[in-house]
Design a protein around this motif. Structure first.
Motif, PDB file in Angstrom:
ATOM      1  N   THR A 108      40.408  45.500  31.525  1.00 15.88           N
ATOM      2  CA  THR A 108      40.399  45.843  32.944  1.00 15.88           C
ATOM      3  C   THR A 108      40.941  47.258  33.072  1.00 15.88           C
ATOM      4  N   LEU A 109      40.090  48.190  33.451  1.00 19.85           N
ATOM      5  CA  LEU A 109      40.448  49.605  33.436  1.00 19.85           C
ATOM      6  C   LEU A 109      41.341  49.979  34.614  1.00 19.85           C
ATOM      7  N   ALA A 110      42.230  50.928  34.375  1.00 19.67           N
ATOM      8  CA  ALA A 110      43.069  51.505  35.419  1.00 19.67           C
ATOM      9  C   ALA A 110      42.714  52.979  35.565  1.00 19.67           C
ATOM     10  N   HIS A 111      42.545  53.411  36.819  1.00 22.72           N
ATOM     11  CA  HIS A 111      42.156  54.792  37.091  1.00 22.72           C
ATOM     12  C   HIS A 111      43.201  55.531  37.918  1.00 22.72           C
ATOM     13  N   SER A 112      44.356  54.905  38.165  1.00 24.15           N
ATOM     14  CA  SER A 112      45.404  55.534  38.968  1.00 24.15           C
ATOM     15  C   SER A 112      46.766  54.986  38.537  1.00 24.15           C
ATOM     16  N   ASP A 113      47.818  55.680  38.946  1.00 24.56           N
ATOM     17  CA  ASP A 113      49.166  55.211  38.631  1.00 24.56           C
ATOM     18  C   ASP A 113      49.441  53.856  39.260  1.00 24.56           C
ATOM     19  N   ARG A 114      48.948  53.665  40.489  1.00 25.53           N
ATOM     20  CA  ARG A 114      49.145  52.376  41.155  1.00 25.53           C
ATOM     21  C   ARG A 114      48.455  51.248  40.394  1.00 25.53           C
ATOM     22  N   SER A 265      36.052  47.430  35.965  1.00 32.58           N
ATOM     23  CA  SER A 265      36.712  48.483  36.740  1.00 32.58           C
ATOM     24  C   SER A 265      36.794  48.062  38.195  1.00 32.58           C
ATOM     25  N   ALA A 266      38.012  47.784  38.655  1.00 32.76           N
ATOM     26  CA  ALA A 266      38.198  47.433  40.064  1.00 32.76           C
ATOM     27  C   ALA A 266      37.968  48.646  40.960  1.00 32.76           C
ATOM     28  N   GLN A 267      38.314  49.826  40.463  1.00 34.94           N
ATOM     29  CA  GLN A 267      38.111  51.041  41.231  1.00 34.94           C
ATOM     30  C   GLN A 267      36.627  51.280  41.521  1.00 34.94           C
ATOM     31  N   MET A 268      35.812  51.059  40.510  1.00 35.05           N
ATOM     32  CA  MET A 268      34.378  51.265  40.655  1.00 35.05           C
ATOM     33  C   MET A 268      33.637  50.018  41.126  1.00 35.05           C
ATOM     34  N   HIS A 269      34.347  48.904  41.188  1.00 42.96           N
ATOM     35  CA  HIS A 269      33.736  47.631  41.579  1.00 42.96           C
ATOM     36  C   HIS A 269      32.528  47.302  40.705  1.00 42.96           C
ATOM     37  N   VAL A 270      32.755  47.321  39.389  1.00 40.01           N
ATOM     38  CA  VAL A 270      31.665  47.029  38.470  1.00 40.01           C
ATOM     39  C   VAL A 270      32.253  46.439  37.191  1.00 40.01           C
ATOM     40  N   TYR A 271      31.483  45.585  36.549  1.00 44.31           N
ATOM     41  CA  TYR A 271      31.872  45.094  35.232  1.00 44.31           C
ATOM     42  C   TYR A 271      30.633  44.977  34.361  1.00 44.31           C
ATOM     43  N   VAL A 272      30.838  45.127  33.042  1.00 41.26           N
ATOM     44  CA  VAL A 272      29.723  45.229  32.101  1.00 41.26           C
ATOM     45  C   VAL A 272      30.039  44.431  30.849  1.00 41.26           C
ATOM     46  N   SER A 273      29.058  43.687  30.373  1.00 42.90           N
ATOM     47  CA  SER A 273      29.153  43.032  29.067  1.00 42.90           C
ATOM     48  C   SER A 273      27.769  43.023  28.442  1.00 42.90           C
ATOM     49  N   THR A 392      52.091  28.233  52.104  1.00 42.12           N
ATOM     50  CA  THR A 392      52.506  28.369  50.701  1.00 42.12           C
ATOM     51  C   THR A 392      51.309  28.814  49.861  1.00 42.12           C
ATOM     52  N   MET A 393      50.653  29.858  50.333  1.00 37.43           N
ATOM     53  CA  MET A 393      49.443  30.324  49.660  1.00 37.43           C
ATOM     54  C   MET A 393      49.740  30.966  48.302  1.00 37.43           C
ATOM     55  N   VAL A 394      48.716  31.001  47.456  1.00 35.08           N
ATOM     56  CA  VAL A 394      48.821  31.552  46.103  1.00 35.08           C
ATOM     57  C   VAL A 394      47.906  32.776  46.051  1.00 35.08           C
ATOM     58  N   SER A 395      48.450  33.941  46.356  1.00 34.69           N
ATOM     59  CA  SER A 395      47.614  35.121  46.488  1.00 34.69           C
ATOM     60  C   SER A 395      47.210  35.698  45.144  1.00 34.69           C
ATOM     61  N   GLU A 396      45.910  35.621  44.867  1.00 39.73           N
ATOM     62  CA  GLU A 396      45.373  36.091  43.579  1.00 39.73           C
ATOM     63  C   GLU A 396      44.517  37.332  43.759  1.00 39.73           C
ATOM     64  N   LEU A 397      44.665  38.006  44.899  1.00 45.70           N
ATOM     65  CA  LEU A 397      43.805  39.141  45.216  1.00 45.70           C
ATOM     66  C   LEU A 397      43.883  40.232  44.159  1.00 45.70           C
ATOM     67  N   ALA A 398      45.067  40.493  43.626  1.00 40.80           N
ATOM     68  CA  ALA A 398      45.238  41.607  42.698  1.00 40.80           C
ATOM     69  C   ALA A 398      44.472  41.400  41.392  1.00 40.80           C
ATOM     70  N   ALA A 399      44.197  40.149  41.030  1.00 40.60           N
ATOM     71  CA  ALA A 399      43.514  39.890  39.760  1.00 40.60           C
ATOM     72  C   ALA A 399      42.123  39.330  39.933  1.00 40.60           C
ATOM     73  N   ALA A 400      41.704  39.101  41.184  1.00 38.52           N
ATOM     74  CA  ALA A 400      40.402  38.467  41.408  1.00 38.52           C
ATOM     75  C   ALA A 400      39.549  39.196  42.427  1.00 38.52           C
ATOM     76  N   ALA A 401      39.949  40.390  42.807  1.00 39.11           N
ATOM     77  CA  ALA A 401      39.217  41.105  43.864  1.00 39.11           C
ATOM     78  C   ALA A 401      37.861  41.592  43.398  1.00 39.11           C
ATOM     79  N   VAL A 402      37.703  41.845  42.112  1.00 38.35           N
ATOM     80  CA  VAL A 402      36.407  42.234  41.565  1.00 38.35           C
ATOM     81  C   VAL A 402      35.801  41.006  40.888  1.00 38.35           C
ATOM     82  N   SER A 403      34.529  40.825  41.107  1.00 37.77           N
ATOM     83  CA  SER A 403      33.864  39.596  40.645  1.00 37.77           C
ATOM     84  C   SER A 403      33.677  39.606  39.151  1.00 37.77           C
ATOM     85  N   HIS A 404      34.638  39.122  38.412  1.00 38.11           N
ATOM     86  CA  HIS A 404      34.539  39.085  36.964  1.00 38.11           C
ATOM     87  C   HIS A 404      35.270  37.875  36.418  1.00 38.11           C
TER      88      HIS A 404
END
Length: 404
Positions: A108-114, A265-273, A392-404
């Motif tokens: 999972t690529l990172a393109h920024s400090d955040r 890549s979450a930044q680019m909203h794309v994944y490849v295999s 009591t939600m389980v927020s998974e947005l940070a790891a599931a926002a891109v469809s992969h």
């Protein structure tokens, strides 16, 4: 001579529906079939009917992008998917069916400090739970995927990544076929082209389902219908806080083996295999509008192709072979909804967004345990429908926002 060329069916042809079953499972995809399989395997419950409105695996199970991983952000999600990967690793042997599971790694690529901070947080959560996941920098990324453009040329240069070694791809059709064959051999009845049109209840408990082939009584009913969950659960009067979207993907013409690892890549909203047949499989994020219409769009092809070329410019002349769409049911916290509902003995598997296929064996295991014992397994307790009422939600947005 004709017997030499006889084709053996993987499961028995559809028969007449009985008037009653112990368990009726709505949905003949990976979750419904896995639940049926583990009911037989783990609990000896064989009087089960799987009701599918089309052919087996015609929904999300046959339209997903085959990626298996467990490097989620929340402790609940990581533990849940971690167990699922463990089950997938031995599923071919359990089913006596080659599922073509190849664990070549997931980046999972990172393109920024955040993004790097988010990757580090995910890695620490994973490591605490014993999941192989760590942050890697460009020199190691170059070793893991030398084909990736790590220069400063792309719009968003790569500065790091989250590496998940056990991540991989699997033949999704084979998973469906293997589960169906094993469930059938255990005594489960599989009924394709059987549409559920109503769900009956009495004294707050489910009693029967009405289909286009007649009424069927059942002690327990399980809904595992992915993008159609709101409609099916609505038949039982159960309202779900989910929306339905389409997910698009495409594959290219085949090439010689080129890419081992999965690139996201979450930044680019794309994944490849790259598949075992040599095709490059490319997907993106779900479309922001709600719809049941499985109609692809040209803008998806345009921006996905552009971003793939930023990562892999050497694919410039490769041709797109085909595209498709699938339905996704998305929950507010990007985590699934599993287990009991307010209607007695009516259980659900819903709200999976784009990541339900990864969880098929653990969903089947836990839902089978719930059906057989009446008790909610600890592993799925955090994903109960009532969490939206108890906040009591389980927020998974940070790891599931891109469809992969």
């Amino acid at each position: 001579m004709k017997d030499i060329f006889r084709v053996n069916r993987m499961w028995r042809p559809r028969r007449e529906l009985k008037k009653r079953y112990d368990v009726a499972i709505i949905g003949g995809g990976s979750h419904g079939l896995a639940t049926a399989y583990y009911l037989v395997k783990n609990h000896g419950v064989k009087d089960v009917a799987v009701l599918e409105q089309s052919y087996i695996g015609s929904g999300a199970a046959g339209r997903n992008t085959t990626i298996i991983r467990s490097n989620y952000r929340t402790p609940e999600g990581a533990a849940f998917y971690g167990r699922s990967v463990e089950l997938y690793e031995k599923l071919s042997a359990d089913l006596d069916f080659n599922l073509m599971f190849s664990q070549h790694g997931h980046l999972t690529l990172a393109h920024s400090d955040r993004a790097m901070s988010t990757m580090q947080e995910r890695a620490e959560v994973n490591q605490i739970l014993g999941i192989d996941s760590r942050v890697v920098l460009p020199p190691e990324i170059a070793e893991l995927c030398p084909q990736l453009d790590l220069s400063q040329t792309p719009t968003w240069p790569v500065i790091g990544a989250l590496y998940h070694g056990p991540g991989g791809i699997i033949r999704h059709d084979a998973v469906v076929w293997g589960l169906a064959r094993a469930a059938d051999r255990g005594g489960v009845e599989i009924h394709p082209y059987t549409t559920v049109m109503g769900i009956e209840q009495s004294d707050g408990r489910v009693t029967a389902v009405e289909t286009n082939r007649g009424r069927v009584e059942a002690d327990v009913v399980v809904s595992a219908t992915a993008g159609w969950s709101t409609l099916v659960c609505g038949l039982a009067g159960v309202r779900l806080p989910i929306t339905t979207h389409i997910l698009q993907a495409f594959v290219t013409e085949p090439m010689k083996p080129f890419l081992d690892v999965i690139i996201v890549s979450a930044q680019m909203h794309v994944y490849v295999s790259q598949t075992d047949r040599g095709e490059f499989l490319v997907g993106a994020e779900i479309e922001p509008y709600t719809t049941y219409a499985s109609i692809g769009t040209f803008p998806f092809l345009e921006y996905s192709a552009r971003h793939v070329l930023e990562l892999f410019p050497q694919l410039e002349r490769i041709k797109v072979l085909r595209t498709w769409t699938g339905l996704c049911d998305l929950s507010p916290d990007y985590s699934p909804i599993l287990g009991k509902t307010e209607v007695g003995n009516f259980h659900i598997s819903a709200g999976w967004g784009t990541y339900g296929f990864k969880a098929a064996p653990i969903v089947g295991t836990t839902l089978a345990e719930l059906v057989a014992t009446g008790k909610t397994p600890d592993l799925i307790a955090p994903f109960a429908l009532e969490r939206f009422h108890t906040d009591t939600m389980v927020s998974e947005l940070a790891a599931a926002a891109v469809s992969h």
